[in-house]
Write a protein that holds these residues in place. Structure first.
Motif, PDB file in Angstrom:
ATOM      1  N   ASP A   1     -19.507  65.044 110.163  1.00  0.00           N
ATOM      2  CA  ASP A   1     -20.467  66.126 110.406  1.00  0.00           C
ATOM      3  C   ASP A   1     -19.755  67.405 110.851  1.00  0.00           C
ATOM      4  O   ASP A   1     -20.076  68.495 110.374  1.00  0.00           O
ATOM      5  CB  ASP A   1     -21.476  65.722 111.479  1.00  0.00           C
ATOM      6  CG  ASP A   1     -22.354  64.552 111.062  1.00  0.00           C
ATOM      7  OD1 ASP A   1     -22.614  64.395 109.855  1.00  0.00           O
ATOM      8  OD2 ASP A   1     -22.768  63.790 111.962  1.00  0.00           O
ATOM      9  N   PHE A   2     -18.797  67.264 111.776  1.00  0.00           N
ATOM     10  CA  PHE A   2     -18.071  68.440 112.271  1.00  0.00           C
ATOM     11  C   PHE A   2     -17.276  69.109 111.149  1.00  0.00           C
ATOM     12  O   PHE A   2     -17.302  70.329 111.001  1.00  0.00           O
ATOM     13  CB  PHE A   2     -17.129  68.065 113.422  1.00  0.00           C
ATOM     14  CG  PHE A   2     -17.825  67.890 114.740  1.00  0.00           C
ATOM     15  CD1 PHE A   2     -18.407  68.977 115.396  1.00  0.00           C
ATOM     16  CD2 PHE A   2     -17.904  66.643 115.337  1.00  0.00           C
ATOM     17  CE1 PHE A   2     -19.042  68.824 116.620  1.00  0.00           C
ATOM     18  CE2 PHE A   2     -18.537  66.483 116.554  1.00  0.00           C
ATOM     19  CZ  PHE A   2     -19.113  67.565 117.196  1.00  0.00           C
ATOM     20  N   ILE A   3     -16.571  68.312 110.357  1.00  0.00           N
ATOM     21  CA  ILE A   3     -15.746  68.891 109.281  1.00  0.00           C
ATOM     22  C   ILE A   3     -16.644  69.495 108.199  1.00  0.00           C
ATOM     23  O   ILE A   3     -16.346  70.564 107.664  1.00  0.00           O
ATOM     24  CB  ILE A   3     -14.774  67.843 108.711  1.00  0.00           C
ATOM     25  CG1 ILE A   3     -13.779  67.435 109.800  1.00  0.00           C
ATOM     26  CG2 ILE A   3     -14.027  68.398 107.491  1.00  0.00           C
ATOM     27  CD1 ILE A   3     -12.895  66.259 109.431  1.00  0.00           C
ATOM     28  N   ASN A   4     -17.748  68.838 107.902  1.00  0.00           N
ATOM     29  CA  ASN A   4     -18.683  69.372 106.918  1.00  0.00           C
ATOM     30  C   ASN A   4     -19.263  70.708 107.387  1.00  0.00           C
ATOM     31  O   ASN A   4     -19.397  71.654 106.605  1.00  0.00           O
ATOM     32  CB  ASN A   4     -19.804  68.370 106.654  1.00  0.00           C
ATOM     33  CG  ASN A   4     -20.628  68.734 105.445  1.00  0.00           C
ATOM     34  OD1 ASN A   4     -20.094  69.023 104.383  1.00  0.00           O
ATOM     35  ND2 ASN A   4     -21.937  68.730 105.612  1.00  0.00           N
ATOM     36  N   ASP A   5     -19.575  70.804 108.674  1.00  0.00           N
ATOM     37  CA  ASP A   5     -20.072  72.056 109.249  1.00  0.00           C
ATOM     38  C   ASP A   5     -19.008  73.150 109.170  1.00  0.00           C
ATOM     39  O   ASP A   5     -19.306  74.303 108.828  1.00  0.00           O
ATOM     40  CB  ASP A   5     -20.508  71.824 110.696  1.00  0.00           C
ATOM     41  CG  ASP A   5     -21.200  73.032 111.285  1.00  0.00           C
ATOM     42  OD1 ASP A   5     -22.181  73.514 110.684  1.00  0.00           O
ATOM     43  OD2 ASP A   5     -20.748  73.493 112.349  1.00  0.00           O
ATOM     44  N   MET A   6     -17.765  72.788 109.476  1.00  0.00           N
ATOM     45  CA  MET A   6     -16.666  73.754 109.388  1.00  0.00           C
ATOM     46  C   MET A   6     -16.472  74.222 107.951  1.00  0.00           C
ATOM     47  O   MET A   6     -16.256  75.414 107.700  1.00  0.00           O
ATOM     48  CB  MET A   6     -15.379  73.130 109.917  1.00  0.00           C
ATOM     49  CG  MET A   6     -15.394  72.901 111.427  1.00  0.00           C
ATOM     50  SD  MET A   6     -14.066  71.836 112.040  1.00  0.00           S
ATOM     51  CE  MET A   6     -12.607  72.606 111.404  1.00  0.00           C
ATOM     52  N   LEU A   7     -16.560  73.297 106.995  1.00  0.00           N
ATOM     53  CA  LEU A   7     -16.397  73.655 105.586  1.00  0.00           C
ATOM     54  C   LEU A   7     -17.508  74.614 105.139  1.00  0.00           C
ATOM     55  O   LEU A   7     -17.240  75.616 104.473  1.00  0.00           O
ATOM     56  CB  LEU A   7     -16.385  72.400 104.709  1.00  0.00           C
ATOM     57  CG  LEU A   7     -16.254  72.610 103.207  1.00  0.00           C
ATOM     58  CD1 LEU A   7     -14.961  73.353 102.873  1.00  0.00           C
ATOM     59  CD2 LEU A   7     -16.308  71.274 102.474  1.00  0.00           C
TER      60      LEU A   7
ATOM     61  N   ALA B   1     -19.263  56.675 112.664  1.00  0.00           N
ATOM     62  CA  ALA B   1     -20.400  56.122 113.402  1.00  0.00           C
ATOM     63  C   ALA B   1     -21.699  56.766 112.917  1.00  0.00           C
ATOM     64  O   ALA B   1     -21.780  57.978 112.748  1.00  0.00           O
ATOM     65  CB  ALA B   1     -20.212  56.370 114.891  1.00  0.00           C
ATOM     66  N   LYS B   2     -22.693  55.943 112.672  1.00  0.00           N
ATOM     67  CA  LYS B   2     -24.011  56.435 112.248  1.00  0.00           C
ATOM     68  C   LYS B   2     -24.897  56.513 113.485  1.00  0.00           C
ATOM     69  O   LYS B   2     -25.650  55.603 113.796  1.00  0.00           O
ATOM     70  CB  LYS B   2     -24.631  55.487 111.210  1.00  0.00           C
ATOM     71  CG  LYS B   2     -23.730  55.154 110.035  1.00  0.00           C
ATOM     72  CD  LYS B   2     -23.773  56.220 108.996  1.00  0.00           C
ATOM     73  CE  LYS B   2     -23.062  55.710 107.745  1.00  0.00           C
ATOM     74  NZ  LYS B   2     -22.380  56.688 107.018  1.00  0.00           N
TER      75      LYS B   2
ATOM     76  N   TRP C   1     -15.482  61.808 101.750  1.00  0.00           N
ATOM     77  CA  TRP C   1     -16.721  62.429 102.197  1.00  0.00           C
ATOM     78  C   TRP C   1     -17.185  63.541 101.266  1.00  0.00           C
ATOM     79  O   TRP C   1     -18.209  64.173 101.505  1.00  0.00           O
ATOM     80  CB  TRP C   1     -16.552  62.995 103.608  1.00  0.00           C
ATOM     81  CG  TRP C   1     -16.208  61.968 104.644  1.00  0.00           C
ATOM     82  CD1 TRP C   1     -16.484  60.627 104.600  1.00  0.00           C
ATOM     83  CD2 TRP C   1     -15.513  62.177 105.866  1.00  0.00           C
ATOM     84  NE1 TRP C   1     -16.021  60.002 105.716  1.00  0.00           N
ATOM     85  CE2 TRP C   1     -15.414  60.937 106.538  1.00  0.00           C
ATOM     86  CE3 TRP C   1     -14.981  63.290 106.485  1.00  0.00           C
ATOM     87  CZ2 TRP C   1     -14.803  60.778 107.756  1.00  0.00           C
ATOM     88  CZ3 TRP C   1     -14.361  63.144 107.714  1.00  0.00           C
ATOM     89  CH2 TRP C   1     -14.286  61.898 108.340  1.00  0.00           C
ATOM     90  N   TYR C   2     -16.420  63.798 100.233  1.00  0.00           N
ATOM     91  CA  TYR C   2     -16.757  64.826  99.253  1.00  0.00           C
ATOM     92  C   TYR C   2     -16.427  64.255  97.892  1.00  0.00           C
ATOM     93  O   TYR C   2     -15.293  63.879  97.633  1.00  0.00           O
ATOM     94  CB  TYR C   2     -15.923  66.086  99.510  1.00  0.00           C
ATOM     95  CG  TYR C   2     -16.519  67.374  99.006  1.00  0.00           C
ATOM     96  CD1 TYR C   2     -17.000  68.324  99.890  1.00  0.00           C
ATOM     97  CD2 TYR C   2     -16.586  67.656  97.649  1.00  0.00           C
ATOM     98  CE1 TYR C   2     -17.531  69.525  99.449  1.00  0.00           C
ATOM     99  CE2 TYR C   2     -17.117  68.843  97.191  1.00  0.00           C
ATOM    100  CZ  TYR C   2     -17.589  69.779  98.097  1.00  0.00           C
ATOM    101  OH  TYR C   2     -18.119  70.959  97.645  1.00  0.00           O
TER     102      TYR C   2
END
Length: 111
Positions: free
Chosen positions: A24-30, A15-16, A79-80
């Motif tokens: 966003d959550f997984i990117n922040d965790m990474l 969702a945008k 996403w990567y």
């Protein structure tokens, strides 16, 4: 036309919205795990107590495994993405760094 130098899976939709989504959550965790990896590495380099070193080394290994799992998940979901290295660029880098080995003691013995 898709970028032929890009290595990436099809992107899983999210969702945008202004709220954070799964990406966003997984990117922040990474990003956090990468920061921890770097910080633990510095701590290990400067640690004098052997028992503490072993404990932090174990934590560091777990942290690196978690970072890798998050990276794999981001890559799997598209996403990567990565850029393929160009042969000319690889050859140029190899030549550049191969020259450095002569600057080290016994440099000619380094493979």
């Amino acid at each position: 036309m898709p970028n032929q130098n890009k290595v990436q899976n099809p992107e899983s939709p999210v969702a945008k919205t202004p709220q954070m989504n799964d990406r966003d959550f997984i990117n922040d965790m990474l990003a956090t795990e990468k920061y921890f990896c770097n910080s633990l590495s510095v701590a290990l380099h400067e640690m004098s107590n052997q028992a503490l070193f072993q404990d932090i080394f174990s934590v560091s290994k777990e942290n690196q495994e978690m970072q890798r799992e998050l990276y794999n998940l981001m890559f799997e979901k598209g996403w990567y993405g990565l850029e393929k290295a160009q042969t000319a660029s690889l050859s140029q880098s190899y030549q550049q760094f191969s020259g450095y080995k002569s600057q080290f003691p016994y440099g000619s013995n380094i493979q």
